[in-house]
Design an enzyme around this catalytic site. Sequence first.
Site, PDB file in Angstrom:
ATOM      1  N   SER A   1      32.371 -46.574  -8.588  1.00 37.35           N
ATOM      2  CA  SER A   1      31.718 -45.033  -9.160  1.00 37.35           C
ATOM      3  C   SER A   1      30.336 -45.047  -8.643  1.00 37.35           C
ATOM      4  O   SER A   1      30.023 -45.248  -7.451  1.00 37.35           O
ATOM      5  CB  SER A   1      32.058 -44.920 -10.516  1.00 37.35           C
ATOM      6  OG  SER A   1      31.952 -43.610 -10.638  1.00 37.35           O
TER       7      SER A   1
ATOM      8  N   ASP B   1      42.328 -40.081  -6.827  1.00 38.57           N
ATOM      9  CA  ASP B   1      40.864 -39.851  -7.240  1.00 38.57           C
ATOM     10  C   ASP B   1      40.371 -38.624  -7.159  1.00 38.57           C
ATOM     11  O   ASP B   1      40.406 -38.122  -6.011  1.00 38.57           O
ATOM     12  CB  ASP B   1      39.920 -40.929  -6.518  1.00 38.57           C
ATOM     13  CG  ASP B   1      38.522 -40.988  -7.313  1.00 38.57           C
ATOM     14  OD1 ASP B   1      38.082 -39.978  -7.943  1.00 38.57           O
ATOM     15  OD2 ASP B   1      37.731 -42.085  -7.175  1.00 38.57           O
TER      16      ASP B   1
ATOM     17  N   HIS C   1      40.643 -41.833 -10.631  1.00 42.85           N
ATOM     18  CA  HIS C   1      39.331 -42.667 -10.551  1.00 42.85           C
ATOM     19  C   HIS C   1      39.172 -43.932 -11.317  1.00 42.85           C
ATOM     20  O   HIS C   1      38.473 -44.797 -10.832  1.00 42.85           O
ATOM     21  CB  HIS C   1      38.283 -41.568 -10.988  1.00 42.85           C
ATOM     22  CG  HIS C   1      36.862 -42.187 -10.925  1.00 42.85           C
ATOM     23  ND1 HIS C   1      36.408 -42.386  -9.593  1.00 42.85           N
ATOM     24  CD2 HIS C   1      35.870 -42.233 -11.950  1.00 42.85           C
ATOM     25  CE1 HIS C   1      35.065 -43.100  -9.766  1.00 42.85           C
ATOM     26  NE2 HIS C   1      34.627 -42.872 -11.104  1.00 42.85           N
TER      27      HIS C   1
END
Length: 360
Positions: free
Chosen positions: A152, A306, A335
């Site tokens: 991320s 995602d 995600h």
Amino acid sequence: MANPPPDPTSDFQVFHCGDVTLQSGQTCRGAQLAYRTYGALNAAKSNTIVYPTSYGAQHFDTEWMIAEGHALDPSRWFIVIPNMFGNGLSTSPSNIGQHQNGPTQDSPAQGGAPNNMGGYPHFTLTDNVRLQERLLREVFGVERIALAVGWSMGAQQAYHWGALFPGRVERVAAICGSARTSEHNFVFLEGVKATLTGDPCWRGDRFEGHPEQGLRAMGRVYAGWALSQTFYRRRMYLELGFGSLEEFLVEHWEANFLRRNGDNLLAMLWSWQHADISANELYGGDLTAALGAISARTFVMPCRHDLYFPPEDSENEVAALPNAELRVIESAWGHRAGSPTHSPEDFAFIDGALKDLLAG
């Protein structure tokens, strides 16, 4: 600036950066970068892995990936987790008053939003990574990185390592992240910001008190974005031990955000919205040039489902990278597949990919 010996009562150390002029033109006086190390640096200083934190996370939230027998093996590698500025351990809105002299604003923001965090200076991810580089060079004498890896916002920082220090980073692994925050991702974060600052504690530039209402609402927004439609279609939260969807939302998502500091979350959100490996004097906003400069062997690992960083965006980035491979995580976790604390299959996929990368 001289750094004091480690505090034996703490599980992390602090790099005292001194007064730092940021990309915004602001000066952060007495900036402090918190970090933790795992394993030992070898004599050649060639076994360093830098593993930056993600949004809201601190080093202990991500260190579970570090274990003997796995890719991030501390018996082989010297692993450094630098805590992102704004996360409550490094210089952040919640602790900046404790730092020597506090922040100043020497000049207006250059190409960014003005500071609205009660005097807290905005750190870009370029600022973060440049100070991480100083940490490794000044404290440990490390000039070359074996791997920059992250999930991320950690992936965004790994990308920054490759672009800001080409030739000094051997490998990059970007897991569920991007080289530049997309407009769709930016808009999602605008919604998160509006949700959080709708709390009655918001005073226009800071929170006065703990914004419980805003944090609970933020958790519910995140629950719909961090996990995929397939996750909910299959009611996979039941496999985690939750008795109902509402219980999952309250006990997992709301609880996760209630332990955070609202001002810190907004500071890191700003950094996320402005993440861009080309937004610096090296590349002048030319993303293709910045990607093309990354000479490191690079694995880009999006999750198929995602909603933040879709594979289509990663495909475009890989096309511009000179030495990259796309490895898509086929997972219903969306995600969160990139931080698979509850998905052994996804962990095995990521760990195997990192072993392949480190072997090359």
